[in-house]
Write a protein that holds these residues in place. Sequence first.
Motif, PDB file in Angstrom:
ATOM      1  N   PRO A  75       0.816  -1.334   0.139  1.00  0.00           N
ATOM      2  CA  PRO A  75       0.011   0.042   0.136  1.00  0.00           C
ATOM      3  C   PRO A  75       0.742   1.414   0.059  1.00  0.00           C
ATOM      4  CG  PRO A  75      -1.055  -1.507   1.554  1.00  0.00           C
ATOM      5  CD  PRO A  75       0.382  -2.199   1.130  1.00  0.00           C
ATOM      6  N   ILE A  76       2.169   1.588   0.720  1.00  0.00           N
ATOM      7  CA  ILE A  76       2.950   2.462   0.631  1.00  0.00           C
ATOM      8  C   ILE A  76       3.554   2.651  -0.826  1.00  0.00           C
ATOM      9  CG2 ILE A  76       5.154   3.432   1.827  1.00  0.00           C
ATOM     10  CD1 ILE A  76       4.575   1.705   4.385  1.00  0.00           C
ATOM     11  N   ILE A  77       3.991   1.748  -1.281  1.00  0.00           N
ATOM     12  CA  ILE A  77       4.728   1.666  -2.514  1.00  0.00           C
ATOM     13  C   ILE A  77       3.524   2.196  -3.536  1.00  0.00           C
ATOM     14  CG2 ILE A  77       5.725   0.444  -4.417  1.00  0.00           C
ATOM     15  CD1 ILE A  77       6.992  -1.471  -2.058  1.00  0.00           C
ATOM     16  N   PHE A  78       2.383   1.498  -3.615  1.00  0.00           N
ATOM     17  CA  PHE A  78       1.410   1.735  -4.462  1.00  0.00           C
ATOM     18  C   PHE A  78       1.015   3.303  -4.531  1.00  0.00           C
ATOM     19  CE2 PHE A  78      -2.971   1.924  -6.040  1.00  0.00           C
ATOM     20  CZ  PHE A  78      -2.845   1.575  -7.361  1.00  0.00           C
ATOM     21  N   GLU A  79       0.595   3.927  -3.266  1.00  0.00           N
ATOM     22  CA  GLU A  79       0.124   5.097  -2.908  1.00  0.00           C
ATOM     23  C   GLU A  79       1.099   6.081  -3.367  1.00  0.00           C
ATOM     24  OE1 GLU A  79      -2.528   7.863  -2.502  1.00  0.00           O
ATOM     25  OE2 GLU A  79      -3.047   5.857  -2.832  1.00  0.00           O
ATOM     26  N   THR A  80       2.426   5.787  -2.895  1.00  0.00           N
ATOM     27  CA  THR A  80       3.379   6.814  -3.346  1.00  0.00           C
ATOM     28  C   THR A  80       3.723   6.844  -4.800  1.00  0.00           C
ATOM     29  OG1 THR A  80       4.613   6.183  -1.223  1.00  0.00           O
ATOM     30  CG2 THR A  80       5.896   7.106  -3.130  1.00  0.00           C
ATOM     31  N   THR A  81       3.700   5.921  -5.823  1.00  0.00           N
ATOM     32  CA  THR A  81       3.642   5.972  -6.984  1.00  0.00           C
ATOM     33  C   THR A  81       2.551   6.609  -7.736  1.00  0.00           C
ATOM     34  OG1 THR A  81       4.849   3.713  -7.046  1.00  0.00           O
ATOM     35  CG2 THR A  81       4.087   4.426  -8.821  1.00  0.00           C
ATOM     36  N   VAL A  82       1.290   6.515  -7.175  1.00  0.00           N
ATOM     37  CA  VAL A  82       0.236   7.104  -7.738  1.00  0.00           C
ATOM     38  C   VAL A  82       0.075   8.735  -7.437  1.00  0.00           C
ATOM     39  CG1 VAL A  82      -2.421   7.389  -7.417  1.00  0.00           C
ATOM     40  CG2 VAL A  82      -1.224   5.224  -7.452  1.00  0.00           C
ATOM     41  N   VAL A  83       0.561   9.034  -6.535  1.00  0.00           N
ATOM     42  CA  VAL A  83       0.729  10.335  -5.867  1.00  0.00           C
ATOM     43  C   VAL A  83       1.905  10.931  -6.758  1.00  0.00           C
ATOM     44  CG1 VAL A  83       1.339  12.237  -4.127  1.00  0.00           C
ATOM     45  CG2 VAL A  83      -0.292  10.247  -3.718  1.00  0.00           C
ATOM     46  N   GLN A  84       2.944  10.362  -6.889  1.00  0.00           N
ATOM     47  CA  GLN A  84       4.108  11.030  -7.905  1.00  0.00           C
ATOM     48  C   GLN A  84       3.494  11.175  -9.255  1.00  0.00           C
ATOM     49  OE1 GLN A  84       7.405   8.069  -7.290  1.00  0.00           O
ATOM     50  NE2 GLN A  84       8.180   9.259  -5.577  1.00  0.00           N
ATOM     51  N   GLU A  85       2.909  10.407  -9.709  1.00  0.00           N
ATOM     52  CA  GLU A  85       2.441  10.354 -11.374  1.00  0.00           C
ATOM     53  C   GLU A  85       1.328  11.421 -11.330  1.00  0.00           C
ATOM     54  OE1 GLU A  85       3.546   8.725 -14.054  1.00  0.00           O
ATOM     55  OE2 GLU A  85       4.778   8.204 -12.892  1.00  0.00           O
ATOM     56  N   GLU A  86       0.503  11.598 -10.248  1.00  0.00           N
ATOM     57  CA  GLU A  86      -0.448  12.703 -10.492  1.00  0.00           C
ATOM     58  C   GLU A  86       0.496  14.166 -10.341  1.00  0.00           C
ATOM     59  OE1 GLU A  86      -4.694  11.614  -8.340  1.00  0.00           O
ATOM     60  OE2 GLU A  86      -2.933  11.498  -7.064  1.00  0.00           O
ATOM     61  N   GLU A  87       1.318  14.291  -9.592  1.00  0.00           N
ATOM     62  CA  GLU A  87       1.924  15.451  -9.508  1.00  0.00           C
ATOM     63  C   GLU A  87       2.737  15.860 -10.598  1.00  0.00           C
ATOM     64  OE1 GLU A  87       4.162  15.095  -5.790  1.00  0.00           O
ATOM     65  OE2 GLU A  87       2.614  15.472  -4.447  1.00  0.00           O
ATOM     66  N   GLN A  88       3.773  14.706 -11.110  1.00  0.00           N
ATOM     67  CA  GLN A  88       4.463  14.961 -12.362  1.00  0.00           C
ATOM     68  C   GLN A  88       3.675  15.212 -13.468  1.00  0.00           C
ATOM     69  OE1 GLN A  88       6.964  11.490 -12.599  1.00  0.00           O
ATOM     70  NE2 GLN A  88       7.930  11.985 -10.789  1.00  0.00           N
ATOM     71  N   ASN A  89       2.630  14.781 -13.598  1.00  0.00           N
ATOM     72  CA  ASN A  89       1.608  14.775 -14.872  1.00  0.00           C
ATOM     73  C   ASN A  89       0.639  15.629 -14.873  1.00  0.00           C
ATOM     74  OD1 ASN A  89       2.699  12.575 -16.930  1.00  0.00           O
ATOM     75  ND2 ASN A  89       2.890  11.619 -15.129  1.00  0.00           N
ATOM     76  N   GLN A  90       0.399  16.573 -13.625  1.00  0.00           N
ATOM     77  CA  GLN A  90      -0.737  17.256 -13.276  1.00  0.00           C
ATOM     78  C   GLN A  90      -2.066  16.518 -13.887  1.00  0.00           C
ATOM     79  OE1 GLN A  90      -0.191  20.507 -11.903  1.00  0.00           O
ATOM     80  NE2 GLN A  90       1.470  19.169 -11.236  1.00  0.00           N
TER      81      GLN A  90
END
Length: 285
Positions: A75-90
């Motif tokens: 859950p930590i790895i998955f949510e961190t990845t999702v948030v990073q993609e949201e921020e990087q790709n707006q």
Amino acid sequence: MPFAHPALDRSSWSALNQFMDCPEKFRRKRILGHTESLSWALVGGKAVHTGTEWYDLWVQKGSPGDPWDWAQMWPIIFETTVVQEEEQNQTSRDSWTIYGQPTVKYPDRENEVWWRDKGEGFCRNWQAWREANPGYQEWISPDGEVGIEWEFLLEFGGVPMKGYVDRIFTLGNEVFVMDIKSGRTMPETILQLELYASAMDLRYGVRPALGGYWDARKGKLIHPERLGQTVGTMDVIELVDGFITTAETGHFLPRPGRQCTYCSFRTSCPWAQSLTFGMRPKVDN
């Protein structure tokens, strides 16, 4: 006069593969800078890659601390990845493309819920495979680099090529390159593995004799291959050089077909919308 663009100053496996798949797709992403529509398959796959990497690095360090617990770590790895993609790709995760077929348990196909559930299982598959195959040991380069997400930036016949090799193993007296896949289908060729083997040849003078794709969904190695049988390092260099030379003509012809149904530009590309089977407007009888 050759078509000049910064995107042609350096290459990568993803750029080469994208150009071979469809030059128009390459043009939209690399030349025009159009924004791709993210998909849960892409983001979920990144999270699975991160999970396998974290686990292998933990083992490489001697498994310090408490036993590895995927129920806690995933859950930590998955949510961190999702948030990073949201921020990087707006973009918002609510707008990401969903692939797959609906099932009773997952009627909304392979969405966020599906990847939260299945992604952990994919990572568990990796741990189980590593434990069942102790003969695959991480390769250590002459300069001390470990074969986990090995990064390279090398000249392929004058063309800078950057890439990351998921895993490099020693298997007995031979070297084995591996790419981890979490998609529904496996690659149709081993060109990606030949390119990685060539990169190691250029960097260290060591060309892996073996390679394969690891299927996270099935938890097994798919069709391990003996490399260099028909394609050598010079062949790969010529391919990369030819790719750039062709792209420098500035002619990026589309290749519409079934692959357009999962292209990240299918909603904006007129070729995908007008020519692809199954995507044309329905006509009344």
